[in-house]
Design a protein around this motif. Sequence first.
Motif, PDB file in Angstrom:
ATOM      1  N   TYR A   1      -7.359   0.030   0.186  1.00  0.00           N
ATOM      2  CA  TYR A   1      -6.519  -0.514  -0.878  1.00  0.00           C
ATOM      3  C   TYR A   1      -6.763  -2.007  -1.126  1.00  0.00           C
ATOM      4  O   TYR A   1      -6.053  -2.608  -1.927  1.00  0.00           O
TER       5      TYR A   1
ATOM      6  N   CYS B   1      -6.594  -7.350  -4.142  1.00  0.00           N
ATOM      7  CA  CYS B   1      -6.074  -6.041  -4.536  1.00  0.00           C
ATOM      8  C   CYS B   1      -6.053  -5.939  -6.049  1.00  0.00           C
ATOM      9  O   CYS B   1      -6.027  -6.945  -6.764  1.00  0.00           O
TER      10      CYS B   1
ATOM     11  N   ALA C   1       0.836  -1.200   0.000  1.00  0.00           N
ATOM     12  CA  ALA C   1       0.000   0.000   0.000  1.00  0.00           C
ATOM     13  C   ALA C   1       0.869   1.247   0.000  1.00  0.00           C
ATOM     14  O   ALA C   1       0.565   2.241  -0.663  1.00  0.00           O
TER      15      ALA C   1
ATOM     16  N   GLU D   1      -6.622   2.574  -5.246  1.00  0.00           N
ATOM     17  CA  GLU D   1      -7.511   3.037  -4.183  1.00  0.00           C
ATOM     18  C   GLU D   1      -8.943   2.678  -4.567  1.00  0.00           C
ATOM     19  O   GLU D   1      -9.381   2.944  -5.686  1.00  0.00           O
TER      20      GLU D   1
END
Length: 452
Positions: A145, A321, A102, A109
Motif C-alpha cells: 500500500y 501513498c 491501510a 494497492e
Amino acid sequence: MKKLSLLLSSLSLLTLMTSCTGSNSSLTNPDGTTTISFFGWGSAEEQENFQILIDEFMKDNKDVKVVYSAAPSDSYMTTLKNKGKNLPDVFYMPDYEFMQWADSGRLLELDEYMNNEEIEAMWDLSTSMYRYDRDNYKLGTGSLYGLPKDLGPYAIVYNKDLLQKIIDDNKLTIGLPDKDVPMTWDQFVTYLKAITGNVDGKKVYGIGYYELMAAVYSNNADFFDENVKTQTITDKNFIDAVQFIADLSVKHKVAPTADEQSSQNSFQRFLNQGCVFTFMGPWDCKQFWNDLEFEFDIVPTPVGPAEGAKSTSWVGSVAYCIANNTKKKDAAVRLAKYLACSEKSNKMNYQLGQAIPNIEEYAENQYIQGEGLEGRQLMPANRKLFVDIVRGNSYVQGKNRCRYYTYDNTCLDNLEENLNAVYLGEKTAEELLKGYAAKYQEELDESNEYLN
C-alpha cells in the motif's frame, strides 16, 4: 545555483518505470498533460529538495504536471485527515499512521504496478513494512500500500570540533569515540562526565537529550510483546532504560534538566553548540551542511547491560501513498515510483542531503563511497553507520519505531507524557512504570479493539 545545476546535470538519465495500463484522456488538460497533486511535509530544506526532485520528474515526464504543497510535520496528519475523501493524488504516509490508513481502504494497492526486479532492488524492510493483510489485520504481509520515501536510521551525532577542543583544553586522554564499536552505558556516562562543563564561559552539556527508543531497544527491551497485546514496560530491562535516561540529568548532570529541555530542545542546543552529542537522521544533513560551521560525525548508540542487548537505533520511514479514489492512477503511480525507486531519484536523495538510497546497491556502494559529494557534503564521514543500522552487523542494528505496530498511538503518547515525572526526578522509573502499567495496558487493549 551553479553548483546545484552541475550536480543535476551530472546525474545519469534513466528510462522511467513502467506504468499501469488504461487511459485518463478525459482528465487531461487542453495541452494534453495531466495534473496531479502531491502533499508532503518538512523543513524548508526538505521542501526545497522535493521541489527539485519533482521538477526533475516533470522534465522526464512532460505529460505530467505536479502541484506540490507541504504542511508543517506537526500538523500534517491533521490536515490530511481533514481532507476527507478529497485526498491528494500522492501523499506522505508516516510509518506510525500506516496501519490505520491501510486498514481503512483509502490507499491504492500497488502490487500490480511493481515488478519483482523493482521490489528486490530495494531494502526488504522498506517494502515489507508497507504491506498489510486487511483480512487478518497483519503488518508485513499482504498487499503493498505504499512505496518507501526513505528509511531513516536515527543515530547519535557529535560536534567533532567542540569535542576535540574540550579534549585538548582539558588535556583529556579519552580520544574521539569509536566509529564502529558502541560504548556501554557506563562507558558513555563516564565519557559524558569528562566532557561536560564550561567552554569559553558557556555551559556545555555532554548530550542534549536521550532518545527513549534508543535506550529501550539497546537494553533488549520493548514496549509490548511480539503480538502487540501485552505490556512489557514493567520488565526490568525497560525500567533500567528509563532510569538510565533520567539519571543523565538528575544524577549525573551530563544532560539538561527536563525544564531546560522544554525551553530549548536538544536539536537547537546542538546547533548552538550547547551540547556535544544529540541524535540525527539522514534528513538533517542538508541543514547541517548549510547552517553548521563545525564538523560533525555519527557513532553507534550505546548498549545497555541487559543480557542479549545490542546497539539498536530506531529506523523511521515514510511512504508515498496514492489515494484509492484517484482518477489519475497512471500519473500518480509514475510519480511515486520515480521518487521511490528510480536510480536518478536515489542518487539525488543522498546528494541533496535528504535520505540514504532505497536501492540497496546504491546505499552499499555510491552512497558509502560518497559519489557526487564534495566539501561539507562528505559529512558525516561515518555515513556507513546509517547503512549498517539498516542492514545490521555484529555491533549494531535497526528496528521499526514502536508506533508502527499500534493501530492507535494514544497508549504510547500518554506513556511518554507520564515519564516526565521520572525525568524530573519526582519518581523512580520502577515506581512510575509499575504504577502506570495497568492504565497503559488498558489503552493498548483499546488500540487493538479498534483493529477488530
